[in-house]
Design a protein around this motif. Structure first.
Motif, PDB file in Angstrom:
ATOM      1  N   ALA A 187       0.720  -1.225  -0.015  1.00  0.00           N
ATOM      2  CA  ALA A 187       0.131   0.141  -0.023  1.00  0.00           C
ATOM      3  C   ALA A 187       0.722   1.236   0.085  1.00  0.00           C
ATOM      4  CB  ALA A 187      -0.657  -0.028   1.368  1.00  0.00           C
ATOM      5  N   HIS A 188       2.047   1.178   0.569  1.00  0.00           N
ATOM      6  CA  HIS A 188       2.731   2.282   0.871  1.00  0.00           C
ATOM      7  C   HIS A 188       3.952   2.055  -0.254  1.00  0.00           C
ATOM      8  CE1 HIS A 188       0.876   1.136   4.593  1.00  0.00           C
ATOM      9  NE2 HIS A 188       0.747   2.706   4.723  1.00  0.00           N
ATOM     10  N   ALA A 246      -0.562   4.982  -1.206  1.00  0.00           N
ATOM     11  CA  ALA A 246      -0.498   6.018  -0.127  1.00  0.00           C
ATOM     12  C   ALA A 246       1.045   6.700  -0.279  1.00  0.00           C
ATOM     13  CB  ALA A 246      -0.527   5.410   1.429  1.00  0.00           C
ATOM     14  N   TYR A 247       1.164   8.077  -0.287  1.00  0.00           N
ATOM     15  CA  TYR A 247       2.336   8.505  -0.650  1.00  0.00           C
ATOM     16  C   TYR A 247       2.729   9.750   0.005  1.00  0.00           C
ATOM     17  CZ  TYR A 247       0.547   6.125  -4.906  1.00  0.00           C
ATOM     18  OH  TYR A 247      -0.238   5.253  -5.670  1.00  0.00           O
ATOM     19  N   SER A 248       3.904   9.888   0.312  1.00  0.00           N
ATOM     20  CA  SER A 248       4.441  11.493   0.685  1.00  0.00           C
ATOM     21  C   SER A 248       4.883  11.983  -0.568  1.00  0.00           C
ATOM     22  CB  SER A 248       5.492  11.372   1.693  1.00  0.00           C
ATOM     23  OG  SER A 248       6.583  10.570   1.178  1.00  0.00           O
ATOM     24  N   LYS A 249       4.943  13.349  -0.529  1.00  0.00           N
ATOM     25  CA  LYS A 249       5.529  14.321  -1.737  1.00  0.00           C
ATOM     26  C   LYS A 249       6.802  13.929  -1.800  1.00  0.00           C
ATOM     27  CE  LYS A 249       6.020  18.828  -3.276  1.00  0.00           C
ATOM     28  NZ  LYS A 249       7.479  18.543  -3.685  1.00  0.00           N
ATOM     29  N   ASP A 250       7.541  13.638  -0.980  1.00  0.00           N
ATOM     30  CA  ASP A 250       9.179  13.315  -1.126  1.00  0.00           C
ATOM     31  C   ASP A 250       9.078  12.200  -2.117  1.00  0.00           C
ATOM     32  OD1 ASP A 250       9.977  15.529  -0.087  1.00  0.00           O
ATOM     33  OD2 ASP A 250      10.383  14.704   1.867  1.00  0.00           O
ATOM     34  N   GLU A 251       8.160  11.105  -1.808  1.00  0.00           N
ATOM     35  CA  GLU A 251       8.505   9.913  -2.368  1.00  0.00           C
ATOM     36  C   GLU A 251       7.788   9.913  -3.907  1.00  0.00           C
ATOM     37  OE1 GLU A 251       7.389   6.316   0.698  1.00  0.00           O
ATOM     38  OE2 GLU A 251       6.076   7.698   0.639  1.00  0.00           O
ATOM     39  N   ASP A 253      -0.472  -5.398   3.629  1.00  0.00           N
ATOM     40  CA  ASP A 253      -1.420  -4.381   3.651  1.00  0.00           C
ATOM     41  C   ASP A 253      -1.566  -3.996   2.534  1.00  0.00           C
ATOM     42  OD1 ASP A 253       0.681  -2.434   2.758  1.00  0.00           O
ATOM     43  OD2 ASP A 253       1.046  -1.596   4.835  1.00  0.00           O
ATOM     44  N   VAL A 254      -1.354  -4.625   1.311  1.00  0.00           N
ATOM     45  CA  VAL A 254      -1.530  -4.134   0.022  1.00  0.00           C
ATOM     46  C   VAL A 254      -3.051  -4.570  -0.306  1.00  0.00           C
ATOM     47  CG1 VAL A 254      -1.014  -6.066  -1.307  1.00  0.00           C
ATOM     48  CG2 VAL A 254      -0.991  -3.925  -2.605  1.00  0.00           C
ATOM     49  N   VAL A 255      -3.421  -5.622   0.518  1.00  0.00           N
ATOM     50  CA  VAL A 255      -4.970  -5.765   0.594  1.00  0.00           C
ATOM     51  C   VAL A 255      -5.712  -4.843   1.424  1.00  0.00           C
ATOM     52  CG1 VAL A 255      -6.300  -7.655   1.399  1.00  0.00           C
ATOM     53  CG2 VAL A 255      -4.161  -8.386   0.508  1.00  0.00           C
ATOM     54  N   ASP A 256      -6.915  -4.720   0.971  1.00  0.00           N
ATOM     55  CA  ASP A 256      -7.745  -3.821   1.929  1.00  0.00           C
ATOM     56  C   ASP A 256      -7.861  -4.283   3.099  1.00  0.00           C
ATOM     57  OD1 ASP A 256      -9.812  -1.243   0.966  1.00  0.00           O
ATOM     58  OD2 ASP A 256     -10.846  -2.678   2.539  1.00  0.00           O
ATOM     59  N   PRO A 257      -8.071  -3.301   4.235  1.00  0.00           N
ATOM     60  CA  PRO A 257      -8.124  -3.739   5.632  1.00  0.00           C
ATOM     61  C   PRO A 257      -9.564  -4.459   5.769  1.00  0.00           C
ATOM     62  CG  PRO A 257      -7.484  -1.512   5.446  1.00  0.00           C
ATOM     63  CD  PRO A 257      -7.664  -1.750   3.822  1.00  0.00           C
ATOM     64  N   ALA A 258     -10.435  -4.355   4.979  1.00  0.00           N
ATOM     65  CA  ALA A 258     -11.582  -5.125   4.931  1.00  0.00           C
ATOM     66  C   ALA A 258     -11.410  -6.536   4.950  1.00  0.00           C
ATOM     67  CB  ALA A 258     -12.702  -4.704   4.027  1.00  0.00           C
ATOM     68  N   TYR A 259     -10.255  -6.993   4.396  1.00  0.00           N
ATOM     69  CA  TYR A 259      -9.899  -8.436   4.226  1.00  0.00           C
ATOM     70  C   TYR A 259      -8.758  -8.869   5.309  1.00  0.00           C
ATOM     71  CZ  TYR A 259     -12.505  -8.005  -0.113  1.00  0.00           C
ATOM     72  OH  TYR A 259     -13.460  -7.786  -1.246  1.00  0.00           O
ATOM     73  N   ALA A 260      -7.711  -7.586   5.421  1.00  0.00           N
ATOM     74  CA  ALA A 260      -6.562  -7.948   6.137  1.00  0.00           C
ATOM     75  C   ALA A 260      -6.452  -6.760   7.276  1.00  0.00           C
ATOM     76  CB  ALA A 260      -5.288  -7.867   5.153  1.00  0.00           C
ATOM     77  N   GLY A 283      -5.489  -7.046  10.342  1.00  0.00           N
ATOM     78  CA  GLY A 283      -4.221  -7.415  11.150  1.00  0.00           C
ATOM     79  C   GLY A 283      -3.037  -6.858  10.649  1.00  0.00           C
ATOM     80  N   VAL A 284      -2.808  -5.624  10.466  1.00  0.00           N
ATOM     81  CA  VAL A 284      -1.602  -5.074   9.796  1.00  0.00           C
ATOM     82  C   VAL A 284      -1.367  -3.730  10.901  1.00  0.00           C
ATOM     83  CG1 VAL A 284      -2.073  -5.631   7.582  1.00  0.00           C
ATOM     84  CG2 VAL A 284      -2.962  -3.417   8.375  1.00  0.00           C
ATOM     85  N   GLY A 285       0.071  -3.249  10.955  1.00  0.00           N
ATOM     86  CA  GLY A 285       0.378  -2.260  11.622  1.00  0.00           C
ATOM     87  C   GLY A 285       0.112  -0.990  11.117  1.00  0.00           C
ATOM     88  N   ASN A 286       0.022  -0.696   9.765  1.00  0.00           N
ATOM     89  CA  ASN A 286      -0.245   0.588   9.089  1.00  0.00           C
ATOM     90  C   ASN A 286      -1.401   0.415   8.202  1.00  0.00           C
ATOM     91  OD1 ASN A 286       2.697   0.594   9.937  1.00  0.00           O
ATOM     92  ND2 ASN A 286       1.977   2.564  10.183  1.00  0.00           N
ATOM     93  N   PRO A 287      -2.597   0.184   8.632  1.00  0.00           N
ATOM     94  CA  PRO A 287      -3.746   0.007   7.548  1.00  0.00           C
ATOM     95  C   PRO A 287      -4.136   1.153   6.694  1.00  0.00           C
ATOM     96  CG  PRO A 287      -4.678   0.207   9.841  1.00  0.00           C
ATOM     97  CD  PRO A 287      -3.111   0.162  10.046  1.00  0.00           C
ATOM     98  N   GLU A 288      -4.469   0.976   5.508  1.00  0.00           N
ATOM     99  CA  GLU A 288      -4.616   2.102   4.441  1.00  0.00           C
ATOM    100  C   GLU A 288      -5.872   1.228   3.559  1.00  0.00           C
ATOM    101  OE1 GLU A 288      -4.186   5.441   2.800  1.00  0.00           O
ATOM    102  OE2 GLU A 288      -2.798   4.782   4.344  1.00  0.00           O
ATOM    103  N   PRO A 289      -6.899   2.279   3.709  1.00  0.00           N
ATOM    104  CA  PRO A 289      -8.149   1.894   2.973  1.00  0.00           C
ATOM    105  C   PRO A 289      -8.014   1.809   1.319  1.00  0.00           C
ATOM    106  CG  PRO A 289      -8.684   3.246   4.710  1.00  0.00           C
ATOM    107  CD  PRO A 289      -7.114   3.489   4.531  1.00  0.00           C
ATOM    108  N   LEU A 290      -9.013   1.445   0.604  1.00  0.00           N
ATOM    109  CA  LEU A 290      -9.006   1.349  -0.814  1.00  0.00           C
ATOM    110  C   LEU A 290      -8.018   0.383  -1.372  1.00  0.00           C
ATOM    111  CD1 LEU A 290      -9.547   5.149  -1.273  1.00  0.00           C
ATOM    112  CD2 LEU A 290     -11.185   3.470  -0.913  1.00  0.00           C
ATOM    113  N   GLY A 291      -7.797  -0.857  -0.763  1.00  0.00           N
ATOM    114  CA  GLY A 291      -6.703  -1.612  -1.178  1.00  0.00           C
ATOM    115  C   GLY A 291      -7.249  -2.709  -2.183  1.00  0.00           C
ATOM    116  N   MET A 292      -6.227  -3.671  -2.455  1.00  0.00           N
ATOM    117  CA  MET A 292      -6.600  -4.733  -3.368  1.00  0.00           C
ATOM    118  C   MET A 292      -7.619  -5.816  -2.607  1.00  0.00           C
ATOM    119  SD  MET A 292      -3.134  -5.451  -5.126  1.00  0.00           S
ATOM    120  CE  MET A 292      -3.890  -6.820  -6.299  1.00  0.00           C
ATOM    121  N   ASP A 293      -8.479  -6.554  -3.295  1.00  0.00           N
ATOM    122  CA  ASP A 293      -8.932  -7.669  -2.859  1.00  0.00           C
ATOM    123  C   ASP A 293      -8.042  -8.869  -3.008  1.00  0.00           C
ATOM    124  OD1 ASP A 293     -10.237  -9.521  -5.287  1.00  0.00           O
ATOM    125  OD2 ASP A 293     -10.272  -7.498  -5.852  1.00  0.00           O
TER     126      ASP A 293
END
Length: 295
Positions: free
Chosen positions: A136-137, A173-178, A218-225, A227-237
């Protein structure tokens, strides 16, 4: 005496398969020394193994059944708490030793945080042409919290220090520098919107060469996964993820190794993330076997 003899701690076998020489060598790497939001990925190797014992062995992606298979599950590395530099050295040495002792197997690593991919890639060296990262990041920060070697910077270090191509898949999920670094470096990226057309995506896999796949759950959407340290919505199924991985295996590229990282059992819900991780690994094993059968 090698690193594995000294520092590998015996565990139950992945999916409770009998431990024996096979087409797959698996190592748990319980390293989470630089996690920042919700630590706990060091418990993932055991949690994924335990949960996978309750999964069926039929591969929906290949049609193969793995219940009569064996797996060379080496166990978990014992790592020094709080010593990032020494931990990375041990991981690199262990990955190199696995490749030397079991050259005709697919190495599979269960993290642990995503920083483990950096020393693993150093161990593979010039034997990998392309690193494919599902995440995701971007993990391309030059430094994070005054550290240049952590879960948010690992890919920047890989790009800067190692001579290989990188293809990043599933980001959102990005920062400007990235983003600035992606544009300046020309790093290949397929974000979450690009994955809507799998046939177009598969064209990106034609010239990967010898490939290593690193999968942050966490590339997978938090609805399916969850249990991650940095969840990020709008992911893959999960099914789309597995279809993309299968296209990489079928592209003619040789998959040299695979890791799955960032499962956090401490914040999981009913072990669904650990179960998903176990299922993904079983499917990857089946994909690898199907390619070997085809040859």
């Amino acid at each position: 005496m090698g690193v594995l003899e000294l520092l590998a701690q015996e565990t139950i076998s992945f999916a409770c398969l009998p431990k024996a020489h096979s087409g797959w060598s698996l190592l748990g790497i319980p390293f989470d020394s630089t996690t920042t939001y919700k630590p706990g990925t060091r418990f993932a190797p055991d949690a994924v193994r335990s949960t996978s014992c309750n999964l069926e062995f039929y591969s929906i992606l290949t049609g193969l059944i793995l219940e009569d298979e064996r797996i060379n599950d080496i166990g978990n590395l014992v790592l020094p708490p709080g010593d990032v530099k020494e931990g990375l050295r041990i991981i690199e040495d262990a990955a190199r030793e696995i490749r030397s002792l079991y050259p005709n197997t697919l190495p599979i690593f269960i993290g642990g945080e995503h920083l483990i991919t950096y020393p693993i890639m150093k161990a593979f060296g010039k034997d990998v042409d392309t690193l494919v990262v599902f995440d995701a990041h971007l993990d391309l920060r030059n430094e994070y919290l005054n550290s240049r070697y952590n879960h948010a910077t690992f890919l920047r270090r890989v790009v800067e220090e190692l001579d290989l191509n990188v293809l990043h898949i599933g980001s959102r999920a990005y920062s400007k520098d990235e983003l600035d670094y992606v544009r300046a470096s020309g790093l290949r990226m397929l974000n979450i919107l690009d994955l809507k057309d799998l046939e177009t995506v598969s064209k990106e896999f034609k010239n990967l060469g010898r490939t290593y796949i690193s999968l942050d759950i966490d590339v997978v959407d938090p609805a399916y996964a969850p249990g991650v340290g940095n969840p990020e919505p709008l992911g893959m199924d999960p099914f789309t993820l597995l279809r993309v991985i299968k296209k990489i295996f079928e592209s003619g590229s040789r998959v040299m190794g695979f890791d799955l990282v960032e499962v956090n059992p401490l914040v999981d819900v009913n072990d669904v993330t650990s179960a998903l991780a176990g299922k993904i690994i079983l499917e990857v094993m089946a994909m690898d076997k199907s390619i070997r059968i085809a040859k």
